[in-house]
Write a protein that holds these residues in place. Structure first.
Motif, mmCIF file in Angstrom:
data_model
loop_
_atom_site.group_PDB
_atom_site.id
_atom_site.type_symbol
_atom_site.label_atom_id
_atom_site.label_comp_id
_atom_site.label_asym_id
_atom_site.label_seq_id
_atom_site.Cartn_x
_atom_site.Cartn_y
_atom_site.Cartn_z
ATOM 1 N N LEU A 127 0.832 -1.203 0.000
ATOM 2 C CA LEU A 127 0.000 0.000 0.000
ATOM 3 C C LEU A 127 0.869 1.257 0.000
ATOM 4 O O LEU A 127 1.794 1.387 0.801
ATOM 5 N N SER A 128 0.557 2.197 -0.895
ATOM 6 C CA SER A 128 1.321 3.443 -0.974
ATOM 7 C C SER A 128 0.445 4.674 -0.781
ATOM 8 O O SER A 128 0.940 5.795 -0.817
ATOM 9 N N LYS A 129 -0.864 4.484 -0.591
ATOM 10 C CA LYS A 129 -1.784 5.600 -0.384
ATOM 11 C C LYS A 129 -2.833 5.176 0.628
ATOM 12 O O LYS A 129 -2.995 3.975 0.910
ATOM 13 N N PRO A 130 -3.562 6.136 1.198
ATOM 14 C CA PRO A 130 -4.572 5.773 2.210
ATOM 15 C C PRO A 130 -5.604 4.798 1.664
ATOM 16 O O PRO A 130 -5.919 4.789 0.473
ATOM 17 N N GLU A 132 -9.071 3.147 0.662
ATOM 18 C CA GLU A 132 -10.321 3.714 0.171
ATOM 19 C C GLU A 132 -11.372 3.697 1.277
ATOM 20 O O GLU A 132 -11.392 2.811 2.132
ATOM 21 N N SER A 159 2.301 1.612 7.422
ATOM 22 C CA SER A 159 3.563 1.623 6.693
ATOM 23 C C SER A 159 4.570 0.701 7.369
ATOM 24 O O SER A 159 4.840 0.840 8.564
ATOM 25 N N ILE A 166 -0.559 5.183 6.938
ATOM 26 C CA ILE A 166 -0.389 5.825 5.642
ATOM 27 C C ILE A 166 -1.466 6.879 5.445
ATOM 28 O O ILE A 166 -1.223 7.932 4.862
ATOM 29 N N GLY A 167 -2.662 6.616 5.937
ATOM 30 C CA GLY A 167 -3.728 7.605 5.949
ATOM 31 C C GLY A 167 -4.086 7.929 7.383
ATOM 32 O O GLY A 167 -3.237 8.362 8.155
#
Length: 216
Positions: A127-130, A132, A159, A166-167
């Motif tokens: 995972l590289s973004k928050p 969904e 992370s 991450i989010g």
């Protein structure tokens, strides 16, 4: 110096995987070993009961398909939900999914009736973004229901390198099953509170493949 106490960054762990593949071990073999290790750890620690496996679109999801198949073959009632269309899966994850003999559910109106255990195979270290919003809602629903969540590699949303979110969300898991070596998130306080018990599984990677490792 004890090998299981070594810590690898995400890049170092990827390098280990890539070195093993370059040395002749197919990626699907590593995925199979990882998924089977998850199934074995679950069977050793939790009473048999209906399991819900949440799979994502990448290799973490592929691990989840293998784990689901292993549990089902051992007689566990298993349901599997996928966060993307099956046709969107690629590479080793697609191969792992092709071996799954049960139905694939969507996350829309996902029922928790009878479920006693959940496996988070959504993203892990990929995972590289928050997360969904729709996935966060599902995971929060599982937590609110009091269901133990077992993460594969990392709780989705955490992370591995920074041990921070991450989010703004990751599930608090009863346990996290990771492979070969721990990552910073497994040992630092900010991450460990989401990981629960960290179970380290051997998937046959050689210590000599590690470069620049750190130690606890």
């Amino acid at each position: 110096m004890t090998a299981p106490l070594d810590i690898l960054s995400l890049d170092q762990m990827r390098a280990c995987d890539q070195a093993a593949i370059a040395s002749g071990t197919p990626g699907i073999e590593l995925m199979t070993r990882a998924g089977q290790a998850v199934a074995k750890a679950v069977m050793a620690r939790w009473p048999q009961g209906p399991v819900l496996v949440l799979c994502g679109p990448g290799n973490n999801g592929g691990d989840g398909f293998v784990a689901a198949q292993g549990l089902a073959q051992a007689g566990w009632p298993v349901r599997l939900a996928l966060a993307c269309p099956v046709a969107a899966l690629k590479g080793d994850a697609a191969i792992a999914a092709s071996h799954w003999t049960g139905p694939v559910e969507s996350f829309t109106d996902l029922s928790l009736d009878g479920i006693t255990l959940v496996i988070d195979a959504l993203f892990g270290a990929g995972l590289s973004k928050p997360l969904e919003t729709s996935l966060v809602q599902v995971l929060k629903g599982l937590e609110a229901a009091g269901l133990p969540i077992i993460a594969i590699d990392l709780p989705s949303g955490l992370s591995g390198d920074t041990a921070r979110l991450i989010g703004d969300y990751a599930p608090v898991c009863a346990a996290t099953i990771t492979f070969h070596r721990k990552k910073p998130a497994h040992v630092l306080t900010t991450g460990r509170q989401y990981c629960g018990e960290v179970i380290l599984a051997d998937i046959g990677l050689l210590p000599g493949l590690e470069i620049g490792r750190a130690h606890v």
